[in-house]
Design a protein around this motif. Structure first.
Motif, PDB file in Angstrom:
ATOM      1  N   ILE A 215       0.840  -1.203   0.000  1.00  0.00           N
ATOM      2  CA  ILE A 215       0.000   0.000   0.000  1.00  0.00           C
ATOM      3  C   ILE A 215       0.869   1.245   0.000  1.00  0.00           C
ATOM      4  O   ILE A 215       0.653   2.194  -0.761  1.00  0.00           O
ATOM      5  N   GLN A 216       1.901   1.260   0.826  1.00  0.00           N
ATOM      6  CA  GLN A 216       2.796   2.414   0.921  1.00  0.00           C
ATOM      7  C   GLN A 216       3.565   2.625  -0.378  1.00  0.00           C
ATOM      8  O   GLN A 216       3.747   3.762  -0.836  1.00  0.00           O
ATOM      9  N   ASN A 217       4.031   1.520  -0.987  1.00  0.00           N
ATOM     10  CA  ASN A 217       4.787   1.630  -2.243  1.00  0.00           C
ATOM     11  C   ASN A 217       3.906   2.152  -3.377  1.00  0.00           C
ATOM     12  O   ASN A 217       4.339   2.995  -4.181  1.00  0.00           O
ATOM     13  N   CYS A 218       2.670   1.649  -3.465  1.00  0.00           N
ATOM     14  CA  CYS A 218       1.752   2.118  -4.511  1.00  0.00           C
ATOM     15  C   CYS A 218       1.392   3.587  -4.294  1.00  0.00           C
ATOM     16  O   CYS A 218       1.292   4.354  -5.250  1.00  0.00           O
ATOM     17  N   ALA A 219       1.224   3.971  -3.032  1.00  0.00           N
ATOM     18  CA  ALA A 219       0.926   5.366  -2.718  1.00  0.00           C
ATOM     19  C   ALA A 219       2.082   6.270  -3.137  1.00  0.00           C
ATOM     20  O   ALA A 219       1.873   7.355  -3.688  1.00  0.00           O
ATOM     21  N   ALA A 220       3.298   5.803  -2.880  1.00  0.00           N
ATOM     22  CA  ALA A 220       4.478   6.588  -3.243  1.00  0.00           C
ATOM     23  C   ALA A 220       4.600   6.721  -4.759  1.00  0.00           C
ATOM     24  O   ALA A 220       4.969   7.785  -5.277  1.00  0.00           O
ATOM     25  N   TYR A 221       4.259   5.634  -5.472  1.00  0.00           N
ATOM     26  CA  TYR A 221       4.368   5.698  -6.930  1.00  0.00           C
ATOM     27  C   TYR A 221       3.288   6.610  -7.514  1.00  0.00           C
ATOM     28  O   TYR A 221       3.543   7.340  -8.472  1.00  0.00           O
ATOM     29  N   TRP A 222       2.094   6.583  -6.945  1.00  0.00           N
ATOM     30  CA  TRP A 222       1.056   7.501  -7.417  1.00  0.00           C
ATOM     31  C   TRP A 222       1.489   8.951  -7.190  1.00  0.00           C
ATOM     32  O   TRP A 222       1.219   9.821  -8.020  1.00  0.00           O
ATOM     33  N   LYS A 223       2.199   9.191  -6.096  1.00  0.00           N
ATOM     34  CA  LYS A 223       2.710  10.541  -5.836  1.00  0.00           C
ATOM     35  C   LYS A 223       3.698  10.957  -6.924  1.00  0.00           C
ATOM     36  O   LYS A 223       3.713  12.118  -7.355  1.00  0.00           O
ATOM     37  N   GLU A 224       4.514  10.008  -7.390  1.00  0.00           N
ATOM     38  CA  GLU A 224       5.439  10.298  -8.500  1.00  0.00           C
ATOM     39  C   GLU A 224       4.665  10.664  -9.769  1.00  0.00           C
ATOM     40  O   GLU A 224       5.005  11.622 -10.471  1.00  0.00           O
ATOM     41  N   LEU A 225       3.625   9.894 -10.069  1.00  0.00           N
ATOM     42  CA  LEU A 225       2.807  10.174 -11.245  1.00  0.00           C
ATOM     43  C   LEU A 225       2.117  11.532 -11.115  1.00  0.00           C
ATOM     44  O   LEU A 225       1.977  12.263 -12.104  1.00  0.00           O
TER      45      LEU A 225
END
Length: 320
Positions: A215-225
């Motif tokens: 969940i944390q990794n996906c959240a971080a990647y969405w922040k990059e996008l």
């Protein structure tokens, strides 16, 4: 259990699936659409035959269905089209609303604006309720696929959970890329919106829990996008990436090239959706064709009926 989906069609189908097949089948008003490639009007006999066949299929589906169970009040839809437009906001705001209004501008009069207003009211209401329920420990199940809006919806929603510091219990069900049906035919569905009510129960066995770390990794990647904030996002080689607004233009141009000098725009839009199964809707294709008209590559040569989307018109290729 809180059920999360990312389109109105998936939301409606999942709600129907919960009790689909319970009790004796009662035929409702089943509508059918019959079209001819040459644009001619279907005969009364053709319409009647199509209606009869549709009613037969509906009855068989009901009689063979396994109800999914559950409560419709537990299903929450987030129809935000996150694969398109500005995603810099952490929660749906004016920029997301403007993107939706642009997409719904294909509809006549003020229908699109009214639809977006209703979507936004429901989305914000759903988001508030899901936050309240999830923070007290209710389990969450997310239905997603490789379709751009659904995979973006997954990443976006996991970022919401991360902001709320909700890390479980959360599970996901991913729509298979292909299946073999009872007639030994290969079937491909682009999104959960294409899944019929009688089919949902078959996918429950695919449910997988996801960890707080994921969940944390996906959240971080969405922040990059969000930081890249590109016009589009799409799944390329298995990875969700930012993309230019011209991403799908080659497919559009390919189908236009196969047409005669004058052609029906709606036929091209429909063929692109059905043939390439890119997971994009008619609105985005129509807007890209509109850009081609502005660039002088095409010309509109007929008026649009008042009750139809603006791409229901004849176009002409421009030669230079």
């Amino acid at each position: 259990m809180i059920e999360i989906v990312f389109s109105d069609s998936a939301c409606g189908s999942l709600k129907a699936a919960q009790h689909f097949g319970e009790g004796k089948y009662q035929c409702g008003g089943i509508g059918v659409i019959v079209t001819h490639r040459d644009g001619s009007t279907p005969t009364r006999k053709e319409l009647k035959a199509a209606q009869k066949e549709a009613e037969k299929r509906a009855r068989i589906a009901w009689e063979n269905a396994t109800p999914l169970g559950g409560n419709a009040a537990d299903i929450y839809g987030f129809n935000l089209a996150q694969s398109i437009g500005d995603i810099s906001e952490n929660q749906p705001g004016i920029k997301r609303k403007q993107t939706l209004e642009r997409l719904y501008r294909t509809f006549p009069d003020d229908i699109g604006r009214q639809a977006v207003r209703k979507i936004f009211e429901k989305v914000n209401e759903n988001l508030k309720t899901v936050q309240e329920r999830s923070t007290i420990g209710e389990s969450i199940r997310i239905w997603y696929s490789n379709q751009p809006d659904e995979i973006c919806g997954l990443y976006w929603f996991l970022k919401q959970l991360n902001q709320w510091k909700v890390y479980g219990p959360v599970s996901v069900i991913k729509l298979p890329e292909w299946e073999i049906d009872e007639n030994n035919n290969i079937v491909q569905k682009s999104s959960w919106g294409e899944v019929a009510p009688e089919e949902w129960h078959r996918y429950v066995s695919l449910q997988k829990p996801i960890s707080p770390l994921l969940i944390q990794n996906c959240a971080a990647y969405w922040k990059e996008l969000q930081g890249e904030n590109a016009p589009l996002r799409a799944l390329l080689n298995g990875k969700l990436v930012s993309a230019a607004e011209t991403l799908y233009d080659d497919y559009i141009l390919r189908e236009i090239a196969a047409e005669s000098d004058e052609f029906q725009e709606a036929m091209v839009v429909g063929r692109i959706i059905g043939k390439y199964r890119l997971g994009i809707g008619d609105s985005w294709i129509a807007f890209r064709i509109e850009e081609m008209i502005k660039e002088g590559k095409l010309e509109a040569i007929s008026a649009v009926p008042e009750d139809m989307p603006f791409y229901h018109r004849m176009l002409k290729k421009c030669t230079r």
